[in-house]
Design an enzyme around this catalytic site. Structure first.
Site, PDB file in Angstrom:
ATOM      1  N   GLU A  70      -1.531  55.292  24.450  1.00  0.00           N
ATOM      2  CA  GLU A  70      -2.020  56.442  25.690  1.00  0.00           C
ATOM      3  C   GLU A  70      -1.032  57.541  25.955  1.00  0.00           C
ATOM      4  OE1 GLU A  70      -2.784  53.522  29.013  1.00  0.00           O
ATOM      5  OE2 GLU A  70      -3.979  52.510  27.554  1.00  0.00           O
ATOM      6  N   ASN A  85      -3.076  54.355  19.490  1.00  0.00           N
ATOM      7  CA  ASN A  85      -4.067  53.737  20.250  1.00  0.00           C
ATOM      8  C   ASN A  85      -4.567  54.395  21.772  1.00  0.00           C
ATOM      9  OD1 ASN A  85      -6.020  51.165  20.786  1.00  0.00           O
ATOM     10  ND2 ASN A  85      -4.487  50.722  22.466  1.00  0.00           N
ATOM     11  N   HIS A 104     -13.194  50.923  26.420  1.00  0.00           N
ATOM     12  CA  HIS A 104     -13.560  50.567  27.571  1.00  0.00           C
ATOM     13  C   HIS A 104     -14.823  51.449  28.385  1.00  0.00           C
ATOM     14  CE1 HIS A 104      -9.958  47.970  27.858  1.00  0.00           C
ATOM     15  NE2 HIS A 104      -9.529  48.902  27.496  1.00  0.00           N
ATOM     16  N   GLU A 119     -10.074  47.392  22.168  1.00  0.00           N
ATOM     17  CA  GLU A 119     -10.107  46.902  23.541  1.00  0.00           C
ATOM     18  C   GLU A 119     -11.501  47.030  24.073  1.00  0.00           C
ATOM     19  OE1 GLU A 119      -6.958  48.443  26.060  1.00  0.00           O
ATOM     20  OE2 GLU A 119      -5.799  48.784  24.334  1.00  0.00           O
ATOM     21  N   ASP A 154     -14.826  46.436  25.976  1.00  0.00           N
ATOM     22  CA  ASP A 154     -15.498  45.918  27.009  1.00  0.00           C
ATOM     23  C   ASP A 154     -16.496  46.901  27.777  1.00  0.00           C
ATOM     24  OD1 ASP A 154     -13.654  47.144  28.718  1.00  0.00           O
ATOM     25  OD2 ASP A 154     -12.820  45.635  29.409  1.00  0.00           O
TER      26      ASP A 154
HETATM   27  O1  G3I Z   1       2.697  38.625  35.267  1.00  0.00           O
HETATM   28  C1  G3I Z   1       2.657  38.946  36.672  1.00  0.00           C
HETATM   29  C2  G3I Z   1       2.567  37.767  37.643  1.00  0.00           C
HETATM   30  O2  G3I Z   1       3.903  37.095  37.438  1.00  0.00           O
HETATM   31  C3  G3I Z   1       2.342  38.410  38.988  1.00  0.00           C
HETATM   32  O3  G3I Z   1       2.536  37.011  39.899  1.00  0.00           O
HETATM   33  C4  G3I Z   1       1.057  39.033  39.074  1.00  0.00           C
HETATM   34  C5  G3I Z   1       0.704  39.640  40.711  1.00  0.00           C
HETATM   35  O4  G3I Z   1      -0.062  40.562  40.533  1.00  0.00           O
HETATM   36  O5  G3I Z   1       1.012  39.937  38.222  1.00  0.00           O
HETATM   37  C6  G3I Z   1       1.332  39.572  36.911  1.00  0.00           C
HETATM   38  O6  G3I Z   1       1.217  40.578  36.064  1.00  0.00           O
HETATM   39  C7  G3I Z   1      -0.256  41.256  35.931  1.00  0.00           C
HETATM   40  C8  G3I Z   1      -0.397  41.349  34.401  1.00  0.00           C
HETATM   41  O7  G3I Z   1      -1.503  41.931  34.086  1.00  0.00           O
HETATM   42  C9  G3I Z   1      -0.568  39.781  33.793  1.00  0.00           C
HETATM   43  O8  G3I Z   1      -1.641  39.267  34.348  1.00  0.00           O
HETATM   44  C10 G3I Z   1      -0.077  42.686  36.521  1.00  0.00           C
HETATM   45  O9  G3I Z   1      -0.036  42.888  37.738  1.00  0.00           O
HETATM   46  C11 G3I Z   1      -1.401  43.450  36.141  1.00  0.00           C
HETATM   47  O10 G3I Z   1      -1.302  44.815  36.262  1.00  0.00           O
HETATM   48  C12 G3I Z   1      -1.541  43.422  34.492  1.00  0.00           C
HETATM   49  O11 G3I Z   1      -2.779  44.243  34.006  1.00  0.00           O
HETATM   50  C13 G3I Z   1      -2.812  44.491  32.849  1.00  0.00           C
HETATM   51  C14 G3I Z   1      -2.871  45.759  32.665  1.00  0.00           C
HETATM   52  O12 G3I Z   1      -2.992  46.157  31.228  1.00  0.00           O
HETATM   53  C15 G3I Z   1      -1.627  46.558  33.315  1.00  0.00           C
HETATM   54  O13 G3I Z   1      -1.555  47.989  32.881  1.00  0.00           O
HETATM   55  C16 G3I Z   1      -4.188  43.590  32.314  1.00  0.00           C
HETATM   56  O14 G3I Z   1      -4.117  42.300  32.336  1.00  0.00           O
HETATM   57  C17 G3I Z   1      -4.279  43.978  30.726  1.00  0.00           C
HETATM   58  O15 G3I Z   1      -5.826  43.665  30.582  1.00  0.00           O
HETATM   59  C18 G3I Z   1      -4.356  45.680  30.936  1.00  0.00           C
HETATM   60  O16 G3I Z   1      -4.512  46.122  29.643  1.00  0.00           O
HETATM   61  C19 G3I Z   1      -4.937  47.262  29.343  1.00  0.00           C
HETATM   62  C20 G3I Z   1      -4.201  47.809  27.770  1.00  0.00           C
HETATM   63  O17 G3I Z   1      -2.883  47.127  27.743  1.00  0.00           O
HETATM   64  C21 G3I Z   1      -4.069  49.115  27.502  1.00  0.00           C
HETATM   65  N1  G3I Z   1      -5.097  49.768  27.728  1.00  0.00           N
HETATM   66  C22 G3I Z   1      -6.039  49.751  29.141  1.00  0.00           C
HETATM   67  C23 G3I Z   1      -6.053  48.052  29.210  1.00  0.00           C
HETATM   68  C24 G3I Z   1      -6.904  47.799  30.537  1.00  0.00           C
HETATM   69  O18 G3I Z   1      -6.164  48.477  31.541  1.00  0.00           O
END
Ligand code: G3I
Length: 305
Positions: free
Chosen positions: A127, A170, A206, A235, A237
């Site tokens: 990105e 990517n 996405h 990715e 969906d």
């Molecule tokens: O691990 C912490 C946890 O300790 C905490 O209690 C909790 C509270 O909010 O947060 C947890 O972290 C979260 C993490 O996912 C794991 O679940 C983050 O807040 C959350 O922001 C994070 O979101 C991820 C996101 O990327 C972040 O940018 C999504 O799971 C993940 O699916 C998403 O994936 C991205 C790709 O990497 C890149 N392309 C876009 C895609 C979708 O956004």
């Protein structure tokens, strides 16, 4: 073939999913993962904040869980991701230019060496381009301090760290022909002409009602493939439900199968229960791990039943 993975294998492709280490202990999650998929991408566990939260302190526990599970099931693994502006620990943003260059190359090298021989493809840079019509690079510590050359430098460092891994760029909103994908296309063309090591381009895919599967999706994948790189749907969906969601999924699968260098498809999660789109239903299995119409459409488009 009666699973996504076996049907894709019959077509010479992999069919993968994002995997979260924290769900591997849930039996329905693991059963569905193991039965249906031939590739895994750690959803968050390989990101910089997870693997190097403090400078030069590397923590691989959660990512190792996903990698070991996947390899134990005979799956391949996509590494996601080495250099990204998001999920970047704050210490990185505080570094001066020379230090940042050292830290970026050290991060790439150490993470790739830890997984050497275990990763099919790495998202080396994720990105790096802006949305909108400018085709410009996105602001990030890497872009702002190291300039346009940071992407090339990251790929050269990555090649040295694990020469057997495929190295991918990517991005999202690059799935059709538009200003952003044109900018990525120009970069890849330049890299290929100058011998900068790049093997593949990932199209996140996405999709939702505001951003549906583009009508020129296949043509866009093909023009990148024609540059001499593999293309991967990384990715996938698609928001929605029922027949319209199923048709969109089938279109994506058909586009990939029509492009010989489209080597595989990854959906961004096993089940709607844990999708990053928390209120949505964008995946192939519902919250109870039942197959959705979209699942049947994908299996059938892959030639399975
Ligand atoms: O691990 C912490 C946890 O300790 C905490 O209690 C909790 C509270 O909010 O947060 C947890 O972290 C979260 C993490 O996912 C794991 O679940 C983050 O807040 C959350 O922001 C994070 O979101 C991820 C996101 O990327 C972040 O940018 C999504 O799971 C993940 O699916 C998403 O994936 C991205 C790709 O990497 C890149 N392309 C876009 C895609 C979708 O956004």
């Amino acid at each position: 073939a009666d699973t996504l993975g076996s049907a894709a294998t019959a077509k010479g492709r992999y069919f993968g999913t994002a995997v979260a280490a924290g769900h591997l202990g849930e039996s329905a999650y693991a059963t569905t993962l193991n039965r249906e998929f031939t590739s895994a991408t750690p959803e968050n566990e390989m990101k910089w904040d997870a693997t190097e939260p403090n400078r030069n302190t590397f923590t691989f526990g959660a990512a190792d869980q996903v990698v070991n599970h996947a390899l134990g099931q005979g799956m391949t693994v996509r590494g996601h991701t080495l250099v990204w502006h998001s999920q970047l620990p704050s210490w990185v943003g505080g570094l001066g230019t020379a230090d940042l260059r050292t830290a970026m190359n050290n991060h790439i090298t150490r993470v790739m060496q830890h997984y050497k021989g275990k990763i099919h493809s790495w998202d080396v840079v994720n990105e790096a381009f802006q949305d909108g019509g400018s085709g410009a690079r996105r602001s990030s510590p890497f872009q702002d301090k190291l300039g346009n050359g940071f992407i090339e430098e990251a790929f050269r460092t990555a090649r040295a760290a694990d020469p057997a891994a495929k190295l991918c760029y990517n991005d999202y909103n690059t799935d059709g022909v538009n200003a952003k994908s044109n900018a990525v296309y120009a970069m890849v063309k330049d890299f290929k002409s100058r011998g900068v090591p790049i093997d593949c381009v990932g199209f996140q895919s996405h999709f939702n009602s505001a951003s549906p599967v583009p009508s020129d999706y296949q043509a866009n994948l093909q023009r990148f493939a024609d540059l001499g790189v593999d293309v991967q749907i990384t990715e996938l969906d698609i928001e929605g439900s029922g027949t319209s969601q199923a048709n969109s999924y089938a279109n994506v699968v058909r586009a990939c199968l029509a492009v010989s260098r489209c080597t595989g498809i990854t959906v961004w999660g096993v089940t709607d229960k844990y999708s990053w789109r928390s209120s949505g239903t964008p995946l192939l299995f519902d919250s109870n791990y039942n197959k959705k119409p979209a699942y049947d459409a994908v299996l059938s488009a892959l030639g399975g039943s």
